[in-house]
Design a protein around this motif. Structure first.
Motif, short mmCIF file in Angstrom:
data_model
loop_
_atom_site.label_atom_id
_atom_site.label_comp_id
_atom_site.label_asym_id
_atom_site.label_seq_id
_atom_site.Cartn_x
_atom_site.Cartn_y
_atom_site.Cartn_z
N LEU A 7 11.19 -2.53 5.97
CA LEU A 7 10.75 -1.18 5.55
C LEU A 7 11.56 -0.66 6.89
O LEU A 7 11.14 -0.89 8.11
CB LEU A 7 9.32 -0.74 5.53
N THR A 65 -1.08 -7.51 5.26
CA THR A 65 0.19 -6.92 5.46
C THR A 65 0.57 -6.74 7.02
O THR A 65 0.72 -5.64 7.49
CB THR A 65 0.20 -5.67 4.73
N PHE A 67 2.84 -6.34 10.63
CA PHE A 67 4.23 -5.77 10.67
C PHE A 67 4.52 -5.67 12.20
O PHE A 67 3.66 -5.90 13.14
CB PHE A 67 4.11 -4.43 10.10
N GLN A 108 7.73 -5.54 7.62
CA GLN A 108 6.36 -5.88 7.30
C GLN A 108 6.40 -6.84 5.98
O GLN A 108 7.48 -6.68 5.36
CB GLN A 108 5.71 -4.60 6.80
N THR A 110 4.73 -7.68 2.57
CA THR A 110 3.97 -6.72 1.89
C THR A 110 3.21 -7.60 0.69
O THR A 110 2.61 -6.79 -0.07
CB THR A 110 4.86 -5.64 1.23
N SER A 111 3.20 -8.79 0.59
CA SER A 111 2.68 -9.42 -0.44
C SER A 111 2.03 -10.55 0.06
O SER A 111 2.08 -11.25 1.01
CB SER A 111 3.81 -9.76 -1.65
#
Length: 128
Positions: A7, A65, A67, A108, A110-111
């Motif tokens: 991201l 998640t 990051f 990040q 994210t899953s």
């Protein structure tokens, strides 16, 4: 690094920018970086991901998640972002569209249910 999603938080500007590879530099080197969490062992802070060494790493704690955010200090035209994994020197590269300008880069996962983020180095290739 399954499930790793980049991201890139940036401002998009209009206009044409043409840059040769000679003009690009790693604008993330030595900049302030922080993680969503740290593993329980000292010495694995986010700054390890931007120190120019591929022999150490940043390491988040286990979370859904995790990051890493890099503050470049000011806006740069960003051409490419490379993330080097801690194992086998795997590399993930993302090329930005023309005129991608930004100050912050966020990486990040994210899953998944429980993940750790462990980049050895993050390179952000750009110019002022």
């Amino acid at each position: 690094m399954p499930g790793l999603v980049f991201l890139v938080l940036c401002l998009l500007c209009s206009g044409d920018v043409a840059v040769s590879h000679d003009e690009l530099k790693n604008v993330a080197y030595g900049k302030y970086a922080f993680q969503s969490s740290e593993c329980g062992v000292p010495g694995y802070s986010g700054s390890k991901a931007v120190n120019g060494l591929f022999t150490d790493l940043a390491h988040s704690g286990a979370e859904k998640t995790p990051f890493l955010v890099i503050d470049l200090g000011k806006n740069y035209v960003i051409q490419e972002i490379e993330v080097f994994a801690r194992k086998r020197w795997e590399r993930i590269a993302m090329w930005c569209t023309v005129d991608t300008v930004g100050r912050y880069v966020k990486i990040q996962i994210t899953s998944g249910v429980s993940n750790v983020l462990t980049p050895a180095e993050v390179l952000v290739w750009g110019h002022l």
